[in-house]
Design a protein around this motif. Structure first.
Motif, PDB file in Angstrom:
ATOM      1  N   VAL A   1      29.481  37.379  36.810  1.00 55.03           N
ATOM      2  CA  VAL A   1      30.167  38.158  37.840  1.00 55.03           C
ATOM      3  C   VAL A   1      29.432  39.486  37.956  1.00 55.03           C
ATOM      4  N   ILE A   2      28.875  39.753  39.131  1.00 54.17           N
ATOM      5  CA  ILE A   2      28.098  40.965  39.350  1.00 54.17           C
ATOM      6  C   ILE A   2      28.840  41.850  40.347  1.00 54.17           C
ATOM      7  N   LEU A   3      29.076  43.077  39.950  1.00 54.41           N
ATOM      8  CA  LEU A   3      29.823  44.023  40.777  1.00 54.41           C
ATOM      9  C   LEU A   3      28.889  44.780  41.705  1.00 54.41           C
TER      10      LEU A   3
ATOM     11  N   GLY B   1      34.139  47.811  35.369  1.00 54.32           N
ATOM     12  CA  GLY B   1      33.674  46.484  34.944  1.00 54.32           C
ATOM     13  C   GLY B   1      34.385  45.995  33.697  1.00 54.32           C
ATOM     14  N   ASP B   2      34.576  46.877  32.731  1.00 53.44           N
ATOM     15  CA  ASP B   2      35.262  46.500  31.497  1.00 53.44           C
ATOM     16  C   ASP B   2      36.713  46.106  31.780  1.00 53.44           C
ATOM     17  N   ARG B   3      37.372  46.877  32.617  1.00 53.52           N
ATOM     18  CA  ARG B   3      38.773  46.564  32.914  1.00 53.52           C
ATOM     19  C   ARG B   3      38.893  45.239  33.650  1.00 53.52           C
ATOM     20  N   LEU B   4      38.028  45.016  34.622  1.00 46.62           N
ATOM     21  CA  LEU B   4      38.061  43.762  35.369  1.00 46.62           C
ATOM     22  C   LEU B   4      37.828  42.588  34.429  1.00 46.62           C
ATOM     23  N   ARG B   5      36.815  42.695  33.582  1.00 40.42           N
ATOM     24  CA  ARG B   5      36.525  41.636  32.612  1.00 40.42           C
ATOM     25  C   ARG B   5      37.722  41.378  31.706  1.00 40.42           C
ATOM     26  N   ASP B   6      38.272  42.435  31.140  1.00 39.17           N
ATOM     27  CA  ASP B   6      39.387  42.286  30.202  1.00 39.17           C
ATOM     28  C   ASP B   6      40.610  41.664  30.867  1.00 39.17           C
TER      29      ASP B   6
ATOM     30  N   TYR C   1      35.079  27.255  30.488  1.00 42.00           N
ATOM     31  CA  TYR C   1      35.203  28.421  31.351  1.00 42.00           C
ATOM     32  C   TYR C   1      36.289  29.340  30.813  1.00 42.00           C
ATOM     33  N   ASN C   2      36.234  29.669  29.556  1.00 41.50           N
ATOM     34  CA  ASN C   2      37.329  30.428  28.947  1.00 41.50           C
ATOM     35  C   ASN C   2      37.055  31.927  28.872  1.00 41.50           C
ATOM     36  N   GLU C   3      35.980  32.381  29.511  1.00 41.72           N
ATOM     37  CA  GLU C   3      35.673  33.805  29.492  1.00 41.72           C
ATOM     38  C   GLU C   3      34.718  34.125  30.637  1.00 41.72           C
ATOM     39  N   ILE C   4      34.904  35.293  31.248  1.00 42.20           N
ATOM     40  CA  ILE C   4      33.933  35.733  32.245  1.00 42.20           C
ATOM     41  C   ILE C   4      33.127  36.884  31.649  1.00 42.20           C
ATOM     42  N   PHE C   5      31.957  37.099  32.207  1.00 45.70           N
ATOM     43  CA  PHE C   5      31.121  38.235  31.839  1.00 45.70           C
ATOM     44  C   PHE C   5      30.859  39.017  33.115  1.00 45.70           C
ATOM     45  N   VAL C   6      31.167  40.295  33.090  1.00 47.22           N
ATOM     46  CA  VAL C   6      31.024  41.155  34.267  1.00 47.22           C
ATOM     47  C   VAL C   6      29.882  42.135  34.036  1.00 47.22           C
ATOM     48  N   THR C   7      29.000  42.231  35.004  1.00 47.59           N
ATOM     49  CA  THR C   7      27.893  43.174  34.951  1.00 47.59           C
ATOM     50  C   THR C   7      27.993  44.095  36.159  1.00 47.59           C
ATOM     51  N   PRO C   8      27.803  45.350  36.024  1.00 44.61           N
ATOM     52  CA  PRO C   8      27.572  46.123  34.814  1.00 44.61           C
ATOM     53  C   PRO C   8      28.885  46.414  34.099  1.00 44.61           C
TER      54      PRO C   8
ATOM     55  N   PHE D   1      26.265  46.975  29.145  1.00 42.93           N
ATOM     56  CA  PHE D   1      25.091  46.429  29.824  1.00 42.93           C
ATOM     57  C   PHE D   1      24.999  46.977  31.238  1.00 42.93           C
ATOM     58  N   ARG D   2      23.890  47.612  31.519  1.00 44.04           N
ATOM     59  CA  ARG D   2      23.595  48.094  32.870  1.00 44.04           C
ATOM     60  C   ARG D   2      22.163  47.728  33.193  1.00 44.04           C
ATOM     61  N   GLU D   3      21.964  47.219  34.372  1.00 45.27           N
ATOM     62  CA  GLU D   3      20.617  46.889  34.798  1.00 45.27           C
ATOM     63  C   GLU D   3      19.914  48.162  35.242  1.00 45.27           C
ATOM     64  N   SER D   4      18.701  48.352  34.816  1.00 44.83           N
ATOM     65  CA  SER D   4      17.952  49.553  35.136  1.00 44.83           C
ATOM     66  C   SER D   4      17.799  49.721  36.642  1.00 44.83           C
TER      67      SER D   4
END
Length: 146
Positions: A55-57, A68-73, A90-97, A101-104
């Motif tokens: 999941v990319i914001l 991002g942390d709140r959405l993920r949690d 599918y028991n967990e999502i990963f949200v970036t950033p 983790f932040r993409e440069s």
């Protein structure tokens, strides 16, 4: 315009953010976390294994601290209460950033990502087949709103 300065308490901003996540009378009566989970559920099973961990914001609002942390949690909490998903791949999502983790270089681009995407879509030849003009909308908005 008249030079008057107004001081706004920090609570005003945090309360505004809470409305994005809160189940309320806006939109579909779902907060953002529920909307994301419901969207993921609607996807084909063959896509879910790629979508849940990716999941990319984008957009300026997502730059709020901790967004991002709140959405993920919150989505992971929803998943943990759904038997069909809790015991699946599918028991967990990963949200970036997120805070870890932040993409440069992505932070500045994120502010304008929605506008850039819209301009790319609008410049495509196939966009003419996707758009609807006001008179067509006025005649058939009940169908579109359903």
């Amino acid at each position: 315009p008249d030079g008057t300065e107004v001081e706004v308490d920090d609570n005003v901003f945090s309360n505004c953010t809470n409305y994005l996540f809160k189940n309320n009378d806006l939109a579909l009566n779902y907060g953002l976390s529920n909307q994301l989970f419901e969207s993921l559920k609607l996807c084909d099973d063959s896509l879910k294994r790629d979508l849940f961990p990716n999941v990319i914001l984008a957009g300026g609002t997502t730059m709020l601290p901790g967004f991002g942390d709140r959405l993920r949690d919150e989505v992971n909490n929803i998943i943990s209460n759904e038997p069909l998903y809790r015991d699946s791949n599918y028991n967990e999502i990963f949200v970036t950033p997120n805070s870890n983790f932040r993409e440069s270089g992505y932070t500045e681009q994120r502010k304008y990502a929605a506008w850039i995407g819209g301009s790319i879509l609008g410049s495509m030849d196939t966009y003419n087949d996707l758009k609807i003009n006001k008179s067509d909308y006025d005649q058939s908005h009940a169908i579109l709103d359903a």
